[in-house]
Design a protein around this motif. Structure first.
Motif, PDB file in Angstrom:
ATOM      1  N   MET A 137      -1.471 -25.002 -45.174  1.00  0.00           N
ATOM      2  CA  MET A 137      -1.767 -23.979 -46.191  1.00  0.00           C
ATOM      3  C   MET A 137      -0.500 -23.298 -46.692  1.00  0.00           C
ATOM      4  N   CYS A 167     -15.711 -26.849 -52.628  1.00  0.00           N
ATOM      5  CA  CYS A 167     -15.593 -25.390 -52.644  1.00  0.00           C
ATOM      6  C   CYS A 167     -14.235 -24.965 -53.196  1.00  0.00           C
ATOM      7  N   ALA A 168     -13.224 -25.649 -52.740  1.00  0.00           N
ATOM      8  CA  ALA A 168     -11.877 -25.289 -53.180  1.00  0.00           C
ATOM      9  C   ALA A 168     -11.736 -25.434 -54.692  1.00  0.00           C
ATOM     10  N   THR A 186     -13.996 -24.922 -56.847  1.00  0.00           N
ATOM     11  CA  THR A 186     -14.751 -23.878 -57.543  1.00  0.00           C
ATOM     12  C   THR A 186     -13.892 -22.625 -57.616  1.00  0.00           C
ATOM     13  N   GLU A 187     -13.097 -22.569 -58.641  1.00  0.00           N
ATOM     14  CA  GLU A 187     -12.133 -21.460 -58.748  1.00  0.00           C
ATOM     15  C   GLU A 187     -12.822 -20.111 -58.856  1.00  0.00           C
ATOM     16  N   PRO A 188     -12.412 -19.199 -58.043  1.00  0.00           N
ATOM     17  CA  PRO A 188     -12.964 -17.850 -58.098  1.00  0.00           C
ATOM     18  C   PRO A 188     -11.968 -16.929 -58.807  1.00  0.00           C
ATOM     19  N   PRO A 189     -12.435 -15.788 -59.268  1.00  0.00           N
ATOM     20  CA  PRO A 189     -11.491 -14.807 -59.808  1.00  0.00           C
ATOM     21  C   PRO A 189     -10.765 -14.156 -58.649  1.00  0.00           C
ATOM     22  N   GLU A 191      -2.948 -27.785 -55.103  1.00  0.00           N
ATOM     23  CA  GLU A 191      -2.206 -27.752 -53.840  1.00  0.00           C
ATOM     24  C   GLU A 191      -3.136 -27.471 -52.651  1.00  0.00           C
ATOM     25  N   LEU A 192      -4.154 -26.718 -52.943  1.00  0.00           N
ATOM     26  CA  LEU A 192      -5.132 -26.427 -51.889  1.00  0.00           C
ATOM     27  C   LEU A 192      -5.831 -27.718 -51.460  1.00  0.00           C
ATOM     28  N   GLN A 242      -2.650 -25.349 -60.685  1.00  0.00           N
ATOM     29  CA  GLN A 242      -1.710 -25.965 -59.751  1.00  0.00           C
ATOM     30  C   GLN A 242      -2.021 -25.532 -58.326  1.00  0.00           C
ATOM     31  N   THR A 243      -2.315 -24.271 -58.184  1.00  0.00           N
ATOM     32  CA  THR A 243      -2.615 -23.745 -56.850  1.00  0.00           C
ATOM     33  C   THR A 243      -3.837 -24.426 -56.250  1.00  0.00           C
ATOM     34  N   ARG A 285     -12.383 -17.982 -48.025  1.00  0.00           N
ATOM     35  CA  ARG A 285     -13.442 -18.546 -48.875  1.00  0.00           C
ATOM     36  C   ARG A 285     -13.890 -19.912 -48.333  1.00  0.00           C
ATOM     37  N   LEU A 286     -12.926 -20.698 -47.910  1.00  0.00           N
ATOM     38  CA  LEU A 286     -13.270 -22.013 -47.354  1.00  0.00           C
ATOM     39  C   LEU A 286     -14.130 -21.864 -46.109  1.00  0.00           C
ATOM     40  N   CYS A 290     -17.556 -21.144 -47.067  1.00  0.00           N
ATOM     41  CA  CYS A 290     -18.243 -22.377 -47.473  1.00  0.00           C
ATOM     42  C   CYS A 290     -18.713 -23.164 -46.257  1.00  0.00           C
ATOM     43  N   HIS A 320      -7.984 -17.733 -49.970  1.00  0.00           N
ATOM     44  CA  HIS A 320      -8.474 -19.116 -50.079  1.00  0.00           C
ATOM     45  C   HIS A 320      -9.103 -19.574 -48.780  1.00  0.00           C
ATOM     46  N   ARG A 366       2.047 -24.480 -47.665  1.00  0.00           N
ATOM     47  CA  ARG A 366       2.661 -25.186 -48.799  1.00  0.00           C
ATOM     48  C   ARG A 366       1.978 -24.865 -50.123  1.00  0.00           C
ATOM     49  N   VAL A 367       0.880 -24.143 -50.029  1.00  0.00           N
ATOM     50  CA  VAL A 367       0.180 -23.774 -51.266  1.00  0.00           C
ATOM     51  C   VAL A 367       0.913 -22.613 -51.928  1.00  0.00           C
ATOM     52  N   SER A 368       1.181 -22.767 -53.217  1.00  0.00           N
ATOM     53  CA  SER A 368       1.928 -21.722 -53.923  1.00  0.00           C
ATOM     54  C   SER A 368       1.086 -20.457 -54.087  1.00  0.00           C
ATOM     55  N   PRO A 408      -8.580 -10.974 -57.244  1.00  0.00           N
ATOM     56  CA  PRO A 408      -8.315  -9.560 -57.528  1.00  0.00           C
ATOM     57  C   PRO A 408      -6.846  -9.221 -57.599  1.00  0.00           C
TER      58      PRO A 408
END
Lengths: 228, 228
Positions: free
Chosen positions: B200, A220-221, A223-226, A186-187, A182-183, B216-217, B220, B213, B202-204, A228
């Motif tokens: 941003m 890029c968004a 491409t889910e990253p882990p 939303e991104l 979901q996140t 990371r963007l 990219c 996020h 609004r992103v949960s 921390p």
DNA sequence: CATTCCACGGAATATTTATTCCGTCAATAA
DNA sequence: TTATTGACGGAATAAATATTCCGTGGAATG
């Protein structure tokens, strides 16, 4: 709406004198009144009001536009504007209808076919960005005005909510069936909204390049990253 | 500004009656007038006007705030407001000064030390995002109001331009010394602007996640691809 | 065609906002 | 202490807006 030959009452029908009389129990001998010719000029007046209003909205913004302004611009009396639209909100709504048709925002039901035949995510994203950015380019001026005064007019808020709903439906289709949180979704909503488009417009290069950049960012968004 | 014991003239000094008389050649027998006690209450009045104005700006927005509003809220006469600020623009500017101090936007000169000791780009980006997003969080409400009415007040535009300049300076430092094209740089400008921050939000997830996020963007965006 | 109807807009009324004038009074100077 | 100065704000003035009333003229009805 365009009920030629029907009993007409302007302004949504809540405040026609005839209408009021109808509610009165003692309306025994009241002549039935159908409008045929008249309806035409009435519609013209309405159209002129709406046109004038949209013009002023484009020039000065929604909040800065007054009834008197509209009347002057439309070349009619202020009282006439009031009869057609009892308050600014209803006028804004009426303009919204026209504007919606003019800018033709993406709708959820278009989403299905828009991406049919596109299997690669890259292609789907490109299609998404093209569709959404074409729309923003079409509606640029008015979307900007609407966002600026969104907090002052619930009607603008509704309008923009509807716009956003349509776009988010496209996003979902473009991203499906890949598994995304979901996140992450939303991104992508954020990256495809009007505010980001506006910001992106300041990036030099041609429009195609900008769209390419955005599509890449969305990639890029996704491409889910882990975390921390 | 706070020149206690100097010859005072409010409102920037362009329109004090005393000042006008000074310009007059025939001011032979004019008593010199230094203000000491009076300056205090005068400063208080000014402060109260500014406080009232900022309050109203926060509540209704800049454009919707009138002189009468301000006077009422400050509990003083409208004429007094006019003597301190001849027009809305000057009042907006005065508020801008206060707001600037309150939200303490990033400035170009901070950029140097902010990234000192951070060699990895990843760290630099994290620092950048933290700095900028802390700022946006601090100034959220007022930045939003300023952006909404930016087109109606040149003073707001100036203010925001200054804000953007400071942030872009940070961006440049964060991205340096890596070789990046002007376009890529502009892309990062876009990603770090207030509009994108707003989207941003609004992103949960929690704030830290959102910052991650974004960082990371940006990463990219900095990975330049070949464009066809 | 006589009668009825009602959209239109000029004009009146009520508010709100903009802007200036001027008297008051405390602060300041000598 | 006495004359002077100027910030303050009540009140006047101007002007834009909001909102309603009502007479008119042409359309609609039978």
């Amino acid at each position: 709406m365009d009920s030629r030959g029907q009993i007409r009452h302007i302004g949504g029908g809540q405040f026609s004198r005839n209408q009021i009389a109808m509610n009165d129990q003692s309306q025994k001998n009241r002549r039935l009144y159908r409008m045929t010719e008249r309806a035409k000029t009435q519609d013209e007046t309405r159209a002129r009001i709406i046109a004038a209003t949209m013009q002023l909205h484009d020039e000065k913004g929604v909040t800065a536009t007054s009834f008197v302004d509209v009347a002057k611009r439309a070349g009619i009396g202020a009282a006439t504007v009031y009869r057609h639209f009892p308050n600014m909100g209803s006028l804004v709504t009426a303009c919204g209808t026209h504007v919606w048709e003019e800018m033709a925002p993406p709708t959820p039901d278009q989403a299905e076919e828009l991406f049919s035949g596109l299997d690669r995510r890259e292609d789907r994203l490109k299609r998404l960005v093209d569709e959404v950015y074409d729309f923003y380019a079409r509606g640029s001026l008015r979307l900007g005005k609407a966002y600026a005064d969104r907090e002052h007019f619930p009607e603008l808020d509704q309008f923009l909510l509807a716009v956003e709903t349509g776009i988010q439906a496209l996003v979902r289709k473009a991203v499906t069936p890949a598994v995304t949180s979901q996140t992450t979704l939303e991104l992508v909503y954020a990256l495809t909204d009007f505010a980001v488009w506006t910001s992106m417009q300041r990036v030099s290069g041609d429009e195609a390049a900008r769209r390419h950049h955005l599509a890449r960012l969305i990639g890029c968004a996704l491409t889910e990253p882990p975390h921390p």
